[in-house]
Scaffold this motif. Sequence first.
Motif, PDB file in Angstrom:
ATOM      1  N   SER A 102       0.855  -1.179   0.000  1.00  0.00           N
ATOM      2  CA  SER A 102       0.000   0.000   0.000  1.00  0.00           C
ATOM      3  C   SER A 102       0.892   1.230   0.000  1.00  0.00           C
ATOM      4  O   SER A 102       2.013   1.194   0.505  1.00  0.00           O
ATOM      5  N   ALA A 103       0.397   2.319  -0.599  1.00  0.00           N
ATOM      6  CA  ALA A 103       1.206   3.534  -0.722  1.00  0.00           C
ATOM      7  C   ALA A 103       0.368   4.764  -0.391  1.00  0.00           C
ATOM      8  O   ALA A 103      -0.821   4.829  -0.716  1.00  0.00           O
ATOM      9  N   VAL A 104       1.004   5.739   0.243  1.00  0.00           N
ATOM     10  CA  VAL A 104       0.357   7.006   0.592  1.00  0.00           C
ATOM     11  C   VAL A 104       1.193   8.142   0.018  1.00  0.00           C
ATOM     12  O   VAL A 104       2.407   8.246   0.304  1.00  0.00           O
ATOM     13  N   PHE A 105       0.570   9.004  -0.831  1.00  0.00           N
ATOM     14  CA  PHE A 105       1.255  10.143  -1.440  1.00  0.00           C
ATOM     15  C   PHE A 105       1.333  11.292  -0.429  1.00  0.00           C
ATOM     16  O   PHE A 105       0.334  11.629   0.203  1.00  0.00           O
ATOM     17  N   ASN A 106       2.527  11.831  -0.259  1.00  0.00           N
ATOM     18  CA  ASN A 106       2.686  12.872   0.766  1.00  0.00           C
ATOM     19  C   ASN A 106       2.593  14.285   0.201  1.00  0.00           C
ATOM     20  O   ASN A 106       2.858  15.257   0.903  1.00  0.00           O
ATOM     21  N   GLY A 107       2.273  14.437  -1.083  1.00  0.00           N
ATOM     22  CA  GLY A 107       2.060  15.762  -1.660  1.00  0.00           C
ATOM     23  C   GLY A 107       3.295  16.405  -2.222  1.00  0.00           C
ATOM     24  O   GLY A 107       3.208  17.463  -2.852  1.00  0.00           O
ATOM     25  N   SER A 108       4.473  15.824  -2.046  1.00  0.00           N
ATOM     26  CA  SER A 108       5.707  16.428  -2.563  1.00  0.00           C
ATOM     27  C   SER A 108       6.425  15.479  -3.516  1.00  0.00           C
ATOM     28  O   SER A 108       7.628  15.598  -3.717  1.00  0.00           O
ATOM     29  N   GLY A 109       5.698  14.560  -4.087  1.00  0.00           N
ATOM     30  CA  GLY A 109       6.291  13.625  -5.030  1.00  0.00           C
ATOM     31  C   GLY A 109       6.841  12.378  -4.391  1.00  0.00           C
ATOM     32  O   GLY A 109       7.368  11.508  -5.082  1.00  0.00           O
ATOM     33  N   GLN A 110       6.758  12.280  -3.065  1.00  0.00           N
ATOM     34  CA  GLN A 110       7.256  11.104  -2.366  1.00  0.00           C
ATOM     35  C   GLN A 110       6.105  10.197  -1.961  1.00  0.00           C
ATOM     36  O   GLN A 110       4.989  10.647  -1.710  1.00  0.00           O
ATOM     37  N   LEU A 111       6.406   8.901  -1.901  1.00  0.00           N
ATOM     38  CA  LEU A 111       5.415   7.916  -1.506  1.00  0.00           C
ATOM     39  C   LEU A 111       5.908   7.160  -0.275  1.00  0.00           C
ATOM     40  O   LEU A 111       7.068   6.734  -0.216  1.00  0.00           O
ATOM     41  N   SER A 112       5.019   7.035   0.693  1.00  0.00           N
ATOM     42  CA  SER A 112       5.292   6.201   1.862  1.00  0.00           C
ATOM     43  C   SER A 112       4.654   4.843   1.609  1.00  0.00           C
ATOM     44  O   SER A 112       3.422   4.742   1.484  1.00  0.00           O
ATOM     45  N   ILE A 113       5.485   3.791   1.492  1.00  0.00           N
ATOM     46  CA  ILE A 113       5.020   2.475   1.058  1.00  0.00           C
ATOM     47  C   ILE A 113       5.091   1.512   2.236  1.00  0.00           C
ATOM     48  O   ILE A 113       6.100   1.426   2.945  1.00  0.00           O
ATOM     49  N   THR A 114       4.023   0.762   2.445  1.00  0.00           N
ATOM     50  CA  THR A 114       3.950  -0.213   3.534  1.00  0.00           C
ATOM     51  C   THR A 114       3.784  -1.615   2.960  1.00  0.00           C
ATOM     52  O   THR A 114       2.980  -1.825   2.043  1.00  0.00           O
ATOM     53  N   VAL A 115       4.559  -2.545   3.508  1.00  0.00           N
ATOM     54  CA  VAL A 115       4.448  -3.969   3.161  1.00  0.00           C
ATOM     55  C   VAL A 115       3.872  -4.672   4.383  1.00  0.00           C
ATOM     56  O   VAL A 115       4.409  -4.577   5.482  1.00  0.00           O
ATOM     57  N   ALA A 116       2.775  -5.388   4.196  1.00  0.00           N
ATOM     58  CA  ALA A 116       2.115  -6.045   5.322  1.00  0.00           C
ATOM     59  C   ALA A 116       1.528  -7.377   4.878  1.00  0.00           C
ATOM     60  O   ALA A 116       1.308  -7.624   3.685  1.00  0.00           O
ATOM     61  N   GLY A 117       1.323  -8.256   5.885  1.00  0.00           N
ATOM     62  CA  GLY A 117       0.602  -9.496   5.621  1.00  0.00           C
ATOM     63  C   GLY A 117       1.440 -10.625   5.073  1.00  0.00           C
ATOM     64  O   GLY A 117       0.926 -11.723   4.841  1.00  0.00           O
ATOM     65  N   GLY A 118       2.719 -10.399   4.851  1.00  0.00           N
ATOM     66  CA  GLY A 118       3.557 -11.460   4.305  1.00  0.00           C
ATOM     67  C   GLY A 118       4.153 -12.344   5.391  1.00  0.00           C
ATOM     68  O   GLY A 118       4.002 -12.097   6.587  1.00  0.00           O
ATOM     69  N   THR A 119       4.853 -13.363   4.973  1.00  0.00           N
ATOM     70  CA  THR A 119       5.490 -14.293   5.897  1.00  0.00           C
ATOM     71  C   THR A 119       6.664 -13.626   6.606  1.00  0.00           C
ATOM     72  O   THR A 119       7.492 -12.963   5.969  1.00  0.00           O
ATOM     73  N   VAL A 120       6.743 -13.785   7.906  1.00  0.00           N
ATOM     74  CA  VAL A 120       7.860 -13.257   8.677  1.00  0.00           C
ATOM     75  C   VAL A 120       9.014 -14.238   8.589  1.00  0.00           C
ATOM     76  O   VAL A 120       8.839 -15.440   8.790  1.00  0.00           O
ATOM     77  N   GLY A 121      10.180 -13.752   8.287  1.00  0.00           N
ATOM     78  CA  GLY A 121      11.349 -14.628   8.237  1.00  0.00           C
ATOM     79  C   GLY A 121      12.169 -14.462   6.985  1.00  0.00           C
ATOM     80  O   GLY A 121      13.360 -14.146   7.052  1.00  0.00           O
TER      81      GLY A 121
END
Length: 450
Positions: free
Chosen positions: A385-404
């Motif tokens: 998932s990604a959130v646009f911060n208004g200055s051309g940058q994206l904050s990207i989150t990785v979730a739900g995958g296998t830990v390890g």
Amino acid sequence: NMIVSQDNSGDFVTIQGAIDSVPANNTTPTLINIHNGTYTEIVEAHGKNNLLLRGQSRSGTVIAYANNGNLNANTHLEIVFKANANNVSLDNLTLDDTSGFGASPAEALMIESGAGKFICNNVTIESYQDTMLANQNSSQGYFNNCLIAGSVDFIWGGGNLFFTNCQVLWLTQGGEGPNPSPSSSDINSNGFDFVNCSLTTAAGIGNCLVGRTRGITNGNTVLIQCLVSPNIGGWSSDALPIANFRNWYYGCSNLTATSAITLSNGVQLAANSANVGNASSATSWLYGWTPALSPNITAQPTNENVSAGGQISLTVGATGIPNPTYQWQLNGVSISSATNTTCVITNASATNAGTYSVIVSNPSGIAVSSNAIVNVSPVSRPVLSAVFNGSGQLSITVAGGTVGPDYLVQLSTNLTDWQTLLLTNSPPQPFTFTDTSYFSSRFYRVELLQ
């Protein structure tokens, strides 16, 4: 088979009690399993043949007593454990004479006159003076993977002894180790033989000597391909003249096996010497006896949980004479390629899940490990998932995958050419990072690396 345990869960609470229950001149091989604990007792196997005393763990099963010449001024009595019968074996335990330094002779182990085919395997033997005694030339013993620690004449007597893969440890400065010293003028025995052993000292200890002979004609100590600490010299001056004694060595080097050494007052054997061949063979040195001991599992395999595509690695620890072989099994079926102490399976899948065990065997017997349960979890796809911060940058989150597994996050502007943005080492879930690439059109993907 009998069990000795201090918590009353076994057949006996003392080791001597278990030995005393065996018939005199016993001909039936008898196993005495000793649970962990410190057994403060003097133990003697007197006329009780064919005994195997096996500890639960080498450091945890301890037979200890402060017995010495001040209490019993007789070499036959100042002991912790005495083998006074044939075919007595000690395995996976510790013998400790706790008398301390300066307490006069104090044997942790004695092999009595006439006691033949004694085996000491994976055992620690500790004292200061006269740590172990093989009383006369009729005493016979085989030592494998043992630690013998002491200071003054701490391996002595006229017995016929063979040591292999053992550590001999000097505890004080100026000490002398092996000392063939029977009461007669000639040892009348092959003496003491050390093959592939290490001779070391405690930290901070100054110069020591390999041993002495006390002027006993043909008092024999042999070192074959041993590693020797630089502060341990050769034999004492009572080993002279060399013609009267058999202080031999061959192929010995420093502790890192990078440089050959010379031992004073000893005879360096030539490679083609018949004595090298005879001393390298336990059977030859022990007058035709080939020592044998059934396998013993010292460390069990443990359960594992891995993700699909990961690696399964199971390990077992075991001893035996000769060294045992291994066969791993999955759900009772042998794994063709798994014949070592470690069973490794890469790129694991659901078919590799199940119950693992290992059969450990040599010509003297078989031991089967406890079961280890291996679970293989399917890999979960991560969600981006990604959130646009208004200055051309994206904050990207990785979730739900296998830990390890390691995660490789990549970026593309055309879904064809991909560049790496981030490589993480086994992150917890979820994790977030910022993309500062400023591309007007961007695609992201994440790959799980096993």
